[in-house]
Design an enzyme around this catalytic site. Structure first.
Site, short mmCIF file in Angstrom:
data_model
loop_
_atom_site.label_atom_id
_atom_site.label_comp_id
_atom_site.label_asym_id
_atom_site.label_seq_id
_atom_site.Cartn_x
_atom_site.Cartn_y
_atom_site.Cartn_z
N HIS B 75 0.71 -1.32 0.11
CA HIS B 75 0.03 -0.21 0.41
C HIS B 75 1.17 1.37 0.27
CE1 HIS B 75 -3.31 3.11 1.68
NE2 HIS B 75 -1.99 3.50 2.36
N ASP B 104 6.07 19.71 -27.74
CA ASP B 104 6.17 17.96 -27.43
C ASP B 104 7.12 18.09 -26.61
OD1 ASP B 104 5.94 15.18 -26.55
OD2 ASP B 104 5.17 14.36 -28.44
N TRP B 140 7.39 -0.11 3.52
CA TRP B 140 7.51 1.02 2.36
C TRP B 140 9.36 1.25 2.88
CZ3 TRP B 140 8.98 6.51 0.71
CH2 TRP B 140 8.71 6.96 1.35
N SER B 170 12.81 5.52 -14.94
CA SER B 170 11.69 5.46 -15.18
C SER B 170 11.28 6.92 -15.13
CB SER B 170 10.01 4.81 -15.21
OG SER B 170 9.29 6.04 -15.13
N SER B 171 11.32 7.84 -13.35
CA SER B 171 10.84 8.61 -13.11
C SER B 171 11.92 9.64 -13.42
CB SER B 171 11.08 9.09 -11.13
OG SER B 171 9.96 8.35 -10.96
N HIS B 253 12.57 12.24 2.41
CA HIS B 253 11.78 13.55 3.24
C HIS B 253 11.59 14.33 2.37
CE1 HIS B 253 9.37 15.83 5.11
NE2 HIS B 253 10.14 16.27 4.91
N GLU B 255 11.67 13.71 -1.03
CA GLU B 255 10.48 12.45 -1.69
C GLU B 255 9.23 13.01 -1.65
OE1 GLU B 255 10.49 10.15 -4.57
OE2 GLU B 255 9.00 8.90 -4.22
N TYR B 257 8.19 16.12 -0.70
CA TYR B 257 8.21 17.55 -1.12
C TYR B 257 7.96 17.07 -3.12
CZ TYR B 257 8.21 19.58 3.28
OH TYR B 257 8.22 19.69 4.38
N SER B 268 -1.63 25.90 -7.70
CA SER B 268 -1.70 28.36 -7.74
C SER B 268 -2.27 28.62 -9.49
CB SER B 268 -0.19 28.52 -8.37
OG SER B 268 0.12 28.06 -7.14
N HIS B 302 15.25 13.70 10.94
CA HIS B 302 13.74 14.13 11.73
C HIS B 302 13.63 12.96 11.40
CE1 HIS B 302 11.11 16.28 8.10
NE2 HIS B 302 10.28 15.26 7.83
N HIS B 303 13.64 12.34 10.77
CA HIS B 303 12.65 10.83 10.61
C HIS B 303 13.42 10.03 11.55
CE1 HIS B 303 9.93 11.65 6.93
NE2 HIS B 303 11.04 12.45 7.31
N THR B 328 6.21 27.01 3.19
CA THR B 328 4.87 26.61 3.29
C THR B 328 3.74 27.94 3.27
OG1 THR B 328 6.23 24.33 3.27
CG2 THR B 328 3.66 23.96 2.87
N LYS B 331 3.00 30.48 0.60
CA LYS B 331 1.68 29.37 -0.25
C LYS B 331 0.48 29.51 0.49
CE LYS B 331 4.85 26.36 -2.72
NZ LYS B 331 4.95 26.80 -3.77
N ARG B 450 2.02 2.77 15.58
CA ARG B 450 2.03 2.54 14.40
C ARG B 450 2.63 0.89 12.64
NH1 ARG B 450 6.28 5.74 10.26
NH2 ARG B 450 4.58 4.42 8.29
C1 HEM Z 1 -8.40 5.43 0.81
C2 HEM Z 1 -7.76 6.16 2.20
C3 HEM Z 1 -6.23 5.47 1.97
C4 HEM Z 1 -6.59 4.82 3.63
C5 HEM Z 1 -7.66 4.64 3.89
C6 HEM Z 1 -5.13 4.49 3.90
C7 HEM Z 1 -5.04 3.87 5.01
C8 HEM Z 1 -3.99 3.14 5.89
C9 HEM Z 1 -3.22 2.77 6.36
C10 HEM Z 1 -4.31 1.70 7.44
C11 HEM Z 1 -2.13 2.18 6.87
C12 HEM Z 1 -1.51 1.71 7.69
C13 HEM Z 1 -0.95 2.64 9.14
C14 HEM Z 1 0.16 0.84 9.45
O1 HEM Z 1 -0.80 0.13 9.52
O2 HEM Z 1 0.90 1.90 10.92
C15 HEM Z 1 -1.77 3.27 5.91
C16 HEM Z 1 -0.03 3.98 5.17
C17 HEM Z 1 0.23 4.38 4.80
N1 HEM Z 1 -0.47 4.78 3.97
FE1 HEM Z 1 -2.25 5.10 3.15
N2 HEM Z 1 -3.56 5.53 3.07
C18 HEM Z 1 -4.86 6.16 2.36
C19 HEM Z 1 -4.64 6.63 1.03
C20 HEM Z 1 -2.76 6.97 1.23
C21 HEM Z 1 -1.91 7.77 0.07
C22 HEM Z 1 -3.10 8.20 -0.88
C23 HEM Z 1 -1.21 8.02 0.45
C24 HEM Z 1 -0.14 8.69 -0.20
C25 HEM Z 1 0.17 8.79 -0.90
C26 HEM Z 1 -0.37 6.90 1.74
C27 HEM Z 1 0.18 6.37 2.07
C28 HEM Z 1 0.07 5.61 2.66
C29 HEM Z 1 1.74 5.07 3.14
C30 HEM Z 1 3.39 6.08 2.70
C31 HEM Z 1 1.90 4.54 4.36
C32 HEM Z 1 2.68 4.07 5.45
C33 HEM Z 1 3.06 2.33 4.63
C34 HEM Z 1 4.24 2.03 5.49
O3 HEM Z 1 4.18 1.73 7.04
O4 HEM Z 1 5.37 1.19 5.44
N3 HEM Z 1 -1.72 6.39 1.64
N4 HEM Z 1 -2.28 3.75 4.88
#
Ligand code: HEM
Ligand SMILES: [Cu+2]
Lengths: 347, 543
Positions: B75, B104, B140, B170-171, B253, B255, B257, B268, B302-303, B328, B331, B450
């Site tokens: 996720h 293009d 992640w 790719s990026s 970090h 990333e 931004y 904007s 800071h992480h 920030t 803005k 978490r």
């Molecule tokens: C659909 C809505 C979303 C829900 C319900 C959701 C829910 C969750 C949940 C339940 C976790 C796990 C938390 C844990 O057990 O520590 C999580 C982790 C995370 N989410 Fe989401 N999330 C959503 C959208 C997003 C979006 C849009 C992003 C990024 C753009 C995102 C980025 C992350 C990241 C980076 C983690 C941490 C994964 C890790 O701990 O390795 N999430 N999210």
């Protein structure tokens, strides 16, 4: 109902909703704070963290309310009226240098103030202030998936740490496998347990009681169930509890108790309390369990057979010999676990 | 730049499907990016909903401990590497050439290669669920030693590394393409102080990617070597576990931004159009974009406030983190000032921008709390952090992405989306989002770590979790409304002209959708709002 009325109602509801959230929360949580602030007031350093929390929270709350209120106000005030044509432009204002400077300086000043206050309080947070001459030093090891505590005279405790009230404590936190993080929120902040380095966490428990905590750094499959409890007791009781742990390295009750604790805290989480298997395979009555050499190799090296799901982590790194012996003695004494006489065991 | 050069295209490249498969047109590539990223978004959103279902009550057994960690890892990884970063590349691809009046991107084929690499990376990451012992499960952040072969045997982690390599390549290629395009292909008159703020944001996005992606590529390569070849870069005796954290967050970090600046750029663009005013403080926003990009490279530890860094580093990283807050805040103030005395036109794009401001403010402020390192001793690795980064990434970036999607939908498809559905989407999402993530602040402070797959506390703790899960279900519903709207409107929405919004920037001068070569002629650019200038001129000539 006109579009305008809808907008007004929606915005009003949104504004009320925003305002209501903190109030509701405050009402919903009469006893403890219900998560509005960290729990930790069990030690002066935890308390110092809480003070800083409230200080920064207060500032942030004011900024939050100002920004959100401005937003809602502008949304209400500057919505396009039905009589205004779609092309009508607002005043063509491109900016205002003085304003820009003001709203750059104000946040900067606020942040400088926060930083100064935090740095000034840092000794209290780290508990490096005050008299620490009679400090109690306890070694804290994070293992997959239990906590191992070693008191100054080498007594071992697993998952439960007993501390005397009012005495400065220094926890020397480390790990033998992956990263963990020792966190008992009621006492103070967390500190990571990392292999190859020892992190000091200082605190002085200031009231008796039992405080729950756990591992805060993802450490593998059982990260969620790696709890720990800190029991803060009187100096006198602490002496008794520590005394009861004495003699773990010679046969006797103490040894059996250590063996049992080791089984419960470590092995049982994967192999089940009776060794009947859970996320690890069934191990009850296996010869390895009582074969000192084989068991030592297993618990220090781990095991990963390709054809068996999951792997056994090296749960026993850093154990002194007597802990391994205690485990074996306990297994021998446990009918469900002990292999039949003469099988394995090397004795 | 109005010279037209025709190239002979073999006919098999014009078929309905092959046309897309072989395209090197930045607009088609942009749309491919956007659609693919949304698909990955739905997939990883589904995983999130599963995780929330598991956590809705104490002691649930909907997913196992191991699958939870896999879901969590994929996720997070997918949301970041397969949704946010690439979808922003998609919008950048689609919009940058149009906005600067180019035909293009500078390197069209490289551009296509970037997309296909990204798709491949995504497929590798998602299919790793089928690897023996499943997908990667070390989060992640893939901290060593957990992610090494000793503690994460199995191919999941290796596939994760491969997937990251592919998306990083790719990026990186995409970023270089953006930089070259923006520097070299601006139409006459399009000076640096006249390019749209979204282009400024993409410039900062691209420069940051070039600066920090090599670090993560290096880190995962070392990890791969440690895992497969038996080197010991991250072993305790050598680099040690903390080395990985430094490398990861030096990339990680910025990333954040990288993910938020282009969304801010979208705001904007959108806010002035729907306020019928010029952006307040163009230069301040452009320079704060650069300021944020620069400062974001100084804050990584800071992480790591709890890994036991020396005191002076704790202080340093707290202060640098605070320093990101200033640009920030600038803005936010500038957007508010743009709303001031406007004639706000409440269409979906503006609603999502307002949502962004409301929610990002929250995430920014909880960021200040976290940067206060003593507070972080309590909040770190707790649900407070989960709440914080969802407020900035979802409440911020994703709301911005939805604003942009609705705003540019008519340009990309030539059709208008359904406003009623879009507004429904907004409110479901806004309410669902706050329900899902507001209580997580409290949970974190109550001691919920978490990345746990279960808990055994009842009472308020369990209630908060339940509310959070219900909120996430509401968000899932909102997403369904969005998908329905997009599918329906793409096929049968009412047709629109070049400029349905009365907008300012050059993409609205092209037809909707634009011709393959974008413009027959590009008007001479004499301000940052060339299309408005044109409207004014026409009006003056007409009267
Ligand atoms: C659909 C809505 C979303 C829900 C319900 C959701 C829910 C969750 C949940 C339940 C976790 C796990 C938390 C844990 O057990 O520590 C999580 C982790 C995370 N989410 Fe989401 N999330 C959503 C959208 C997003 C979006 C849009 C992003 C990024 C753009 C995102 C980025 C992350 C990241 C980076 C983690 C941490 C994964 C890790 O701990 O390795 N999430 N999210
Ligand atoms: Cu742990």
């Amino acid at each position: 109902m006109g579009r305008r009325t809808v907008v007004v109602i929606v915005a009003a509801v949104a504004a009320l909703g925003l305002a209501a959230v903190p109030i509701l929360l405050a009402l919903a949580a009469p006893a403890d704070l219900g998560g509005l602030a960290p729990a930790g007031d069990g030690s002066p350093s935890g308390e110092a963290i809480n003070e800083l929390y409230w200080f920064v929270f207060g500032i942030c709350a004011v900024v939050f309310v100002l920004v959100e209120a401005t937003l809602v106000l502008f949304v209400l005030r500057f919505r396009r009226r039905p009589e205004t044509a779609a092309e009508t432009e607002g005043p063509q204002i491109h900016g205002n240098t003085r304003l820009e400077i003001i709203w750059t300086i104000i946040p900067a000043v606020i942040l400088v103030v926060i930083a100064v206050v935090v740095l000034a309080r840092s000794p209290a947070v780290e508990a490096t202030d005050g008299d620490r001459s009679n400090e109690l030093v306890v070694r804290v090891e994070g293992h997959q998936f239990y906590w191992r505590y070693v008191y100054p005279d080498g007594e071992i405790a697993l998952d439960t740490l007993v501390l005397p009230v009012g005495r400065p404590v220094r926890l020397e936190i480390t790990s033998y496998d992956v990263n963990h993080s020792w966190w008992v929120p009621d006492l103070t902040g967390k500190r990571d347990a990392i292999a190859g380095q020892v992190n000091d966490l200082r605190l002085t428990p200031r009231r008796e009681g039992s405080f729950d905590g756990g591992c805060a750094e993802l450490c593998g499959i059982l990260h969620a169930v790696m709890p720990t409890t800190v029991e803060v007791v009187s100096e006198e009781e602490f002496g008794d509890r520590l005394g009861a742990l004495g003699g773990q390295d010679e046969s006797g009750d103490s040894q059996l108790a250590l063996g049992e604790a080791t089984w419960e805290a470590s092995c049982a989480k994967c192999h089940g309390p009776e060794g009947a298997g859970d996320i690890g395979p069934p191990v009850a009555r296996l010869g390895t369990l009582v074969d000192e050499e084989a068991l030592r190799e297993l618990v220090t090296e781990g095991l990963d057979n390709p054809d068996v799901e999951g792997y056994m982590p090296p749960v026993g790194r850093g154990w002194p010999d007597f802990q391994l012996q205690a485990l074996i003695e306990y297994i021998r004494s446990n009918e469900a676990l002990a292999p039949p006489e003469g099988d394995g065991g090397g004795r | 730049m109005a010279v037209r050069t025709e190239t002979a295209v073999p006919s098999w490249r014009e078929g309905r499907v092959t046309g897309w498969l072989t395209t090197v047109d930045h607009k088609r590539i942009g749309i491919l990016y956007i659609v693919t990223s949304f698909v990955f978004f739905f997939a990883s959103g589904l995983m999130a909903v599963l995780m929330r279902a598991q956590l809705s009550q104490a002691g649930n057994e909907i997913v196992t401990e191991d699958s939870y960690n896999q879901l969590l890892t994929i996720h997070g990884t997918a949301m970041i590497f397969l949704f946010v970063v690439p979808i922003l590349a998609g919008f950048g691809n689609y919009l940058v050439p149009l906005m600067i009046g180019a035909r293009d991107m500078a390197f069209p084929r490289l551009n296509a290669a970037s997309y296909w690499l990204f798709l491949l990376g995504g497929l590798v990451i998602f299919s790793s669920f089928f690897a023996d012992s499943g997908a990667a499960n070390s989060g992640w952040t893939a901290y060593t030693p957990l992610s090494t072969d000793e503690f994460s045997p199995g191919t999941g982690q290796d596939l994760w590394i491969l997937g990251l390599h592919l998306t990083s390549l790719s990026s990186l290629a995409g970023a270089i393409n953006f930089i070259v395009t923006i520097h070299n292909m601006r139409t006459p008159g399009m000076t640096w102080m006249r390019i749209p703020l979204f282009v400024w944001a993409i410039e900062a996005y691209a420069v940051l990617l070039v600066l920090v992606l090599p670090t993560i590529s290096a880190a995962v390569t070392l990890l791969l070597l440690d895992r497969q070849v038996g080197t010991e870069f991250f072993a305790v005796e050598n680099g040690g576990p903390v080395l990985w954290q430094h490398m990861f967050w030096f990339f990680g970090h910025p990333e954040v931004y990288i993910m938020v600046l282009p969304a801010m750029g979208m705001l904007s663009e959108v806010i002035p159009v729907f306020a019928r005013k010029p952006i307040f403080g163009y230069k301040a926003i452009a320079f704060s974009t650069i300021g944020i990009a620069f400062a974001s490279m100084l804050v990584w530890a800071h992480h790591m406030f709890t890994v036991g860094l020396p005191d002076y580093l704790q202080a340093w990283f707290m202060i640098t983190s605070f320093s990101v807050a200033v640009p920030t805040a600038i803005k936010i103030f500038n957007w508010l000032a743009t709303l001031w005395r406007g004639h706000l036109w409440f269409r979906a794009p503006l609603l999502f921008c307002l949502g962004f401001i409301a929610l990002f403010t929250m995430g920014g402020l909880s960021g200040i709390m976290l940067a206060t390192y003593p507070v972080d001793y309590q909040a770190h690795d707790s649900y407070y952090v989960v709440a914080h980064f969802h407020y900035v990434l979802f409440g911020g970036t994703v709301f911005g992405i939805f604003a942009g999607t609705y705003y540019w939908f008519p340009k990309m498809t030539g059709r208008m989306y359904d406003e009623r559905l879009a507004v429904t989407h907004f409110w479901l999402m806004f309410i669902g989002f706050n329900a899902a993530f507001l209580p997580q602040h409290m949970l974190g402070l109550m001691g919920m770590q978490r990345r746990i797959y279960t808990y055994d506390r009842g009472g308020l703790f369990e209630w908060y979790n339940l509310v959070s899960s219900l909120g996430s279900f509401l968000m899932a519903l909102a997403i369904l409304v969005f998908v329905w709207n997009m599918a329906k409107s793409w096929r049968s929405g009412t047709r629109v002209g070049n400029d349905p919004w009365g907008a300012d920037t050059l993409e609205w001068y092209a037809t909707s959708p634009p011709a393959p070569h974008n413009f027959d002629r590009v008007p001479y650019v004499s301000s940052s709002r060339p299309v408005r200038d044109l409207r004014q001129r026409l009006r003056e000539n007409g009267s």
